[in-house]
Design an enzyme around this catalytic site. Structure first.
Site, mmCIF file in Angstrom:
data_model
loop_
_atom_site.group_PDB
_atom_site.id
_atom_site.type_symbol
_atom_site.label_atom_id
_atom_site.label_comp_id
_atom_site.label_asym_id
_atom_site.label_seq_id
_atom_site.Cartn_x
_atom_site.Cartn_y
_atom_site.Cartn_z
ATOM 1 N N GLU A 1 39.474 55.573 41.797
ATOM 2 C CA GLU A 1 40.199 54.764 42.769
ATOM 3 C C GLU A 1 40.975 53.632 42.129
ATOM 4 O O GLU A 1 40.640 53.168 41.048
ATOM 5 C CB GLU A 1 39.218 54.189 43.809
ATOM 6 C CG GLU A 1 38.646 55.280 44.691
ATOM 7 C CD GLU A 1 37.643 54.788 45.725
ATOM 8 O OE1 GLU A 1 37.590 55.375 46.800
ATOM 9 O OE2 GLU A 1 36.913 53.829 45.451
ATOM 10 N N CYS B 1 44.261 46.507 40.886
ATOM 11 C CA CYS B 1 42.903 46.609 40.347
ATOM 12 C C CYS B 1 42.751 48.024 39.784
ATOM 13 O O CYS B 1 42.760 48.999 40.533
ATOM 14 C CB CYS B 1 41.921 46.318 41.471
ATOM 15 S SG CYS B 1 40.214 46.368 40.954
ATOM 16 N N CYS C 1 30.444 54.727 36.549
ATOM 17 C CA CYS C 1 30.084 53.732 35.549
ATOM 18 C C CYS C 1 28.687 54.052 35.074
ATOM 19 O O CYS C 1 27.829 54.424 35.866
ATOM 20 C CB CYS C 1 30.124 52.322 36.157
ATOM 21 S SG CYS C 1 29.816 51.009 34.955
ATOM 22 N N CYS D 1 24.555 48.282 37.824
ATOM 23 C CA CYS D 1 24.325 46.979 38.435
ATOM 24 C C CYS D 1 23.861 47.242 39.863
ATOM 25 O O CYS D 1 24.460 48.058 40.563
ATOM 26 C CB CYS D 1 25.601 46.141 38.391
ATOM 27 S SG CYS D 1 26.145 45.866 36.698
ATOM 28 N N CYS E 1 26.279 47.102 42.933
ATOM 29 C CA CYS E 1 27.614 47.713 42.807
ATOM 30 C C CYS E 1 27.575 49.179 43.210
ATOM 31 O O CYS E 1 26.780 49.957 42.711
ATOM 32 C CB CYS E 1 28.117 47.570 41.377
ATOM 33 S SG CYS E 1 29.667 48.421 41.083
ATOM 34 N N GLY F 1 34.207 51.319 36.580
ATOM 35 C CA GLY F 1 33.917 51.473 35.165
ATOM 36 C C GLY F 1 33.802 50.182 34.387
ATOM 37 O O GLY F 1 34.205 49.109 34.845
ATOM 38 N N GLU F 2 33.252 50.293 33.193
ATOM 39 C CA GLU F 2 33.100 49.158 32.281
ATOM 40 C C GLU F 2 34.164 49.314 31.182
ATOM 41 O O GLU F 2 34.028 50.172 30.307
ATOM 42 C CB GLU F 2 31.672 49.163 31.712
ATOM 43 C CG GLU F 2 31.448 48.224 30.533
ATOM 44 C CD GLU F 2 31.990 46.816 30.745
ATOM 45 O OE1 GLU F 2 31.592 46.145 31.699
ATOM 46 O OE2 GLU F 2 32.835 46.384 29.939
ATOM 47 N N SER G 1 37.696 42.558 32.911
ATOM 48 C CA SER G 1 36.374 42.111 33.349
ATOM 49 C C SER G 1 35.290 42.953 32.701
ATOM 50 O O SER G 1 35.348 44.177 32.733
ATOM 51 C CB SER G 1 36.277 42.230 34.870
ATOM 52 O OG SER G 1 34.973 41.924 35.310
ATOM 53 N N LEU H 1 28.850 37.421 35.271
ATOM 54 C CA LEU H 1 27.596 36.746 34.929
ATOM 55 C C LEU H 1 26.539 36.966 36.012
ATOM 56 O O LEU H 1 25.473 37.501 35.755
ATOM 57 C CB LEU H 1 27.869 35.252 34.710
ATOM 58 C CG LEU H 1 26.726 34.458 34.104
ATOM 59 C CD1 LEU H 1 26.371 34.968 32.720
ATOM 60 C CD2 LEU H 1 27.069 32.972 34.039
ATOM 61 N N HIS H 2 26.831 36.549 37.214
ATOM 62 C CA HIS H 2 26.048 36.858 38.424
ATOM 63 C C HIS H 2 24.644 36.274 38.490
ATOM 64 O O HIS H 2 24.027 36.321 39.553
ATOM 65 C CB HIS H 2 25.936 38.373 38.650
ATOM 66 C CG HIS H 2 27.234 39.084 38.753
ATOM 67 N ND1 HIS H 2 28.301 38.580 39.437
ATOM 68 C CD2 HIS H 2 27.651 40.278 38.261
ATOM 69 C CE1 HIS H 2 29.316 39.426 39.367
ATOM 70 N NE2 HIS H 2 28.952 40.465 38.651
ATOM 71 N N ASN I 1 29.959 42.206 48.776
ATOM 72 C CA ASN I 1 30.553 43.193 49.682
ATOM 73 C C ASN I 1 29.562 44.326 49.906
ATOM 74 O O ASN I 1 29.206 45.022 48.966
ATOM 75 C CB ASN I 1 31.846 43.752 49.088
ATOM 76 C CG ASN I 1 32.926 42.696 49.010
ATOM 77 O OD1 ASN I 1 33.207 42.021 49.996
ATOM 78 N ND2 ASN I 1 33.509 42.516 47.841
ATOM 79 N N CYS J 1 35.719 44.393 46.057
ATOM 80 C CA CYS J 1 34.967 44.450 44.799
ATOM 81 C C CYS J 1 33.651 45.176 44.996
ATOM 82 O O CYS J 1 32.883 44.844 45.898
ATOM 83 C CB CYS J 1 34.588 43.055 44.322
ATOM 84 S SG CYS J 1 35.929 41.960 44.081
HETATM 85 N N1 SAH Z 1 32.592 46.826 35.139
HETATM 86 C C1 SAH Z 1 33.300 45.599 35.088
HETATM 87 C C2 SAH Z 1 34.538 45.563 35.965
HETATM 88 C C3 SAH Z 1 34.466 46.186 37.345
HETATM 89 S S1 SAH Z 1 33.604 45.382 38.633
HETATM 90 C C4 SAH Z 1 32.383 44.456 35.428
HETATM 91 O O1 SAH Z 1 31.272 44.706 35.904
HETATM 92 O O2 SAH Z 1 32.757 43.333 35.173
HETATM 93 C C5 SAH Z 1 34.597 44.012 39.168
HETATM 94 C C6 SAH Z 1 33.736 42.859 39.735
HETATM 95 O O3 SAH Z 1 33.190 43.175 41.025
HETATM 96 C C7 SAH Z 1 32.552 42.552 38.839
HETATM 97 O O4 SAH Z 1 32.386 41.180 38.668
HETATM 98 C C8 SAH Z 1 31.424 43.127 39.630
HETATM 99 O O5 SAH Z 1 30.206 42.598 39.256
HETATM 100 C C9 SAH Z 1 31.819 42.801 41.039
HETATM 101 N N2 SAH Z 1 31.071 43.549 42.052
HETATM 102 C C10 SAH Z 1 30.453 44.736 41.914
HETATM 103 N N3 SAH Z 1 29.876 45.107 43.081
HETATM 104 C C11 SAH Z 1 30.134 44.132 43.973
HETATM 105 C C12 SAH Z 1 29.830 43.965 45.368
HETATM 106 N N4 SAH Z 1 29.172 44.885 46.039
HETATM 107 N N5 SAH Z 1 30.257 42.859 45.976
HETATM 108 C C13 SAH Z 1 30.984 41.933 45.288
HETATM 109 N N6 SAH Z 1 31.326 42.050 43.999
HETATM 110 C C14 SAH Z 1 30.898 43.125 43.325
HETATM 111 FE FE1 SF4 Z 2 28.183 47.038 36.836
HETATM 112 FE FE2 SF4 Z 2 30.845 46.790 36.676
HETATM 113 FE FE3 SF4 Z 2 29.671 49.175 36.275
HETATM 114 FE FE4 SF4 Z 2 29.721 48.136 38.724
HETATM 115 S S1 SF4 Z 2 31.496 48.785 37.535
HETATM 116 S S2 SF4 Z 2 27.950 49.099 37.703
HETATM 117 S S3 SF4 Z 2 29.536 45.940 38.296
HETATM 118 S S4 SF4 Z 2 29.423 47.348 35.008
#
Ligand code: SAH
Ligand code: SF4
Length: 397
Positions: free
Chosen positions: A115, A128, A135, A139, A142, A190-191, A222, A245-246, A323, A366
Site C-alpha cells: 500500500e 507515505c 514487515c 510491533c 502495528c 515495512g522497516e 522512519s 521510540l514509543h 490508530n 499510521c
Molecule cells: N517500520 C518503520 C516505518 C513504518 S511505520 C517504523 O516502524 O518506524 C510508521 C509509523 O507509524 C511508526 O512510527 C509506527 O510505529 C507508527 N505506527 C504503527 N502502528 C501504528 C498505529 N496503529 N497507530 C499509530 N501509529 C502507528
Molecule cells: Fe514495527 Fe514499523 Fe514494522 Fe509496523 S512497520 S511492525 S511499526 S517496524
C-alpha cells in the site's frame, strides 16, 4: 507474558524474473540503464547516449512507454520495447478518504499486495511510501506487523510508488515549483533499514536533480531502531531521520517494539546522537504512539525529556494517537492525556505536536496498512506470530 514476534528479518527474496521477460528500467540508475542496453547488444557509444535520453524520459517526463519517447528514432523505440519495459506497480484499488487522503492498494508483478498513501495538506502533500510487503518486526500496535507475507520491495517498486503518485496527480514533467507531492516519508509498510540497499538506490533516484528532483530535506526515513544501519543511512542516504521510540523504559519498549530486545533504548539514542547531519536545523523526530495506560503517563513524558537532554539530541517529538485496527490489543489514549503529555514536553522546550490522524475511514492512517487479502482474526495473528518466531529460531539454528 511472552510477546510473540521476531526481532530480526526473515525476508523472502525477490523471485528471479522469468526467462524471456522484458527488463524493467524504472528503478535503475543512468549507469544501470546503460549497462542493461549494452547487455542487450547495443554498442557502447549508443548505449551511453540512449541511457541519458531514456533516464530523462522516465524520471523527468514520466514516460510509461517507449512509444512516447519522441527524441529516440522509431526503429530504436521498437527495439527497446521488445526488450525493456517502463512500468508501474499495478493498481488494485484506489480509495479516497473524506479528509482527502488517498490510499492505493498495489500489486507486485509476482502477486504481492502492498500500500501507498497520499496525504494532502494546505502547504504540502506527503506521500507515505512502503519499503517491504509486510514487515518482519511485530510491533504490537502495528497492523502491518501482523502480515504473513514479507518480501523486500525492489527499487523499481519503491521509485514506482512515487512515479505512480505523480501520474495520478498529473505532475509530469518533474517541476521544481508548485508540486502537490512535495514530501516523502518512508513510513508505509515495512522497516526501511532492513531493505537498506534498495531503499538507498530508490531514494538516490528520487533525490537526483535530473531525476524526480525532490530535496533530501523533504524526505524522511522512519526506523523502528535498526541501530547498526543508522550511521550508513545518514552517510549514504542523508535524508531526515525519524525514530519510532514509543516507550522510555526497557520493559514497555521490549513489549511493544520487540526489536528493543536486540537494540535497547540507550544504544538507540547513542546512534541518534551520532546520526550524520542531525543538528538544530535538522532535528531527529521521535515518534511516540500514545497507548492508553501503557506509555502515556506524566512520568513517561518526563523521562522522555530526560533522555533527550541526556543525549543532547536535536529532537522533536511527534505524538501519534494510536490508530485502532480489528483485533488490536491496545486502546487510544484520551485527548486530555495526549495533550497533557504534549504540554510536559513543550514546557521543557522541546516541540511535541500531536499528529492529527488522517485517512482513518479508509484504514490509511499510521499503522493501519495491511493488504486487503490479509484480514485475519486475533487467533490467526497469534498463530502467524508463533510461526514467524519458529522461522527465526530455525534461521538462527
Ligand atoms: N517500520 C518503520 C516505518 C513504518 S511505520 C517504523 O516502524 O518506524 C510508521 C509509523 O507509524 C511508526 O512510527 C509506527 O510505529 C507508527 N505506527 C504503527 N502502528 C501504528 C498505529 N496503529 N497507530 C499509530 N501509529 C502507528
Ligand atoms: Fe514495527 Fe514499523 Fe514494522 Fe509496523 S512497520 S511492525 S511499526 S517496524
Amino acid at each position: 507474558m511472552a510477546i510473540p514476534g521476531l526481532i530480526d528479518p526473515v525476508p523472502v527474496p525477490r523471485p528471479e524474473a522469468e526467462a524471456g521477460a522484458r527488463v524493467e528500467l524504472v528503478g535503475k540508475s543512468k549507469e544501470q540503464i546503460r549497462e542493461a542496453l549494452a547487455e542487450a547488444g547495443m554498442d557502447a557509444r549508443q548505449a551511453k547516449l540512449r541511457a541519458k535520453q531514456i533516464w530523462h524520459q522516465i524520471y523527468n517526463r514520466g514516460a510509461t512507454s517507449f512509444e512516447v519517447m519522441s527524441d529516440i528514432a522509431k526503429p530504436h523505440r521498437a527495439w527497446l520495447a521488445e526488450r525493456f519495459s517502463v512500468g508501474r506497480p499495478e493498481v488494485v484499488v484506489e480509495q479516497v478518504s473524506t479528509d482527502g487522503t488517498r490510499k492505493w492498494l498495489l500489486k507486485t508483478h509476482d502477486g504481492h499486495d502492498f500500500e501507498m498513501v497520499f496525504i494532502p495538506d494546505a502547504d504540502r502533500g506527503t506521500l507515505c511510501v512502503s519499503s517491504q510487503v509486510g514487515c518482519t518486526l511485530n510491533c504490537r500496535f502495528c497492523h502491518t506487523g501482523t502480515m504473513r507475507l514479507v518480501r523486500n520491495l525492489d527499487p523499481s517498486e519503491i521509485v514506482g510508488q512515487v512515479m505512480l503518485a505523480r501520474d495520478s496527480l498529473g505532475e509530469w514533467p518533474s517541476q521544481p515549483e508548485g508540486r502537490l507531492l512535495s514530501n516523502i516519508v518512508m513510513m508505509g509498510m515495512g522497516e526501511p533499514l532492513y531493505n537498506f540497499d534498495n531503499v538507498r538506490d530508490a531514494l538516490k533516484i528520487v533525490m537526483d536533480g535530473d531525476g524526480l528532483a525532490l530535496s533530501k530535506r523533504r524526505i524522511t526515513l522512519s526506523t523502528s531502531g535498526v541501530v547498526p544501519m543508522m550511521a550508513r543511512a545518514g552517510e549514504e542516504i542523508g535524508v531526515n531521520l525519524a525514530v519510532s521510540l514509543h516507550a522510555v523504559t526497557k520493559e514497555i519498549r521490549d513489549e511493544i517494539v520487540p526489536l528493543n530486545r536486540k537494540y535497547g533504548i540507550e544504544e538507540l539514542l547513542e546512534a541518534c546522537a551520532a546520526y550524520p547531519g542531525a543538528n538544530n536545523a535538522r532535528r531527529i523526530t521521535f515518534e511516540y504512539v500514545m497507548l492508553k495506560d501503557k506509555n502515556d503517563s506524566d512520568e513517561d513524558a518526563r523521562e522522555l525529556v530526560r533522555l533527550i537532554r541526556k543525549y543532547k539530541l536535536p529532537a522533536k517529538v511527534n505524538l501519534i494517537p494510536f490508530n485502532p485496527w480489528p483485533g488490536a490489543p491496545y486502546d487510544t489514549s484520551t485527548n486530555e492525556r495526549v495533550e497533557r503529555f504534549s504540554d510536559i514536553i513543550f514546557e521543557a522546550g522541546i516541540s511535541a505536536p500531536i499528529r492529527r490522524p488522517r485517512g482513518r475511514d479508509i484504514m490509511a492512517a499510521c499503522g493501519q496498512l495491511k493488504s486487503a487479502a490479509e484480514k485475519k482474526t486475533r487467533a490467526e495473528l497469534d498463530r502467524i506470530a508463533a510461526e514467524k518466531q519458529a522461522q527465526l529460531e530455525q534461521a538462527a539454528a
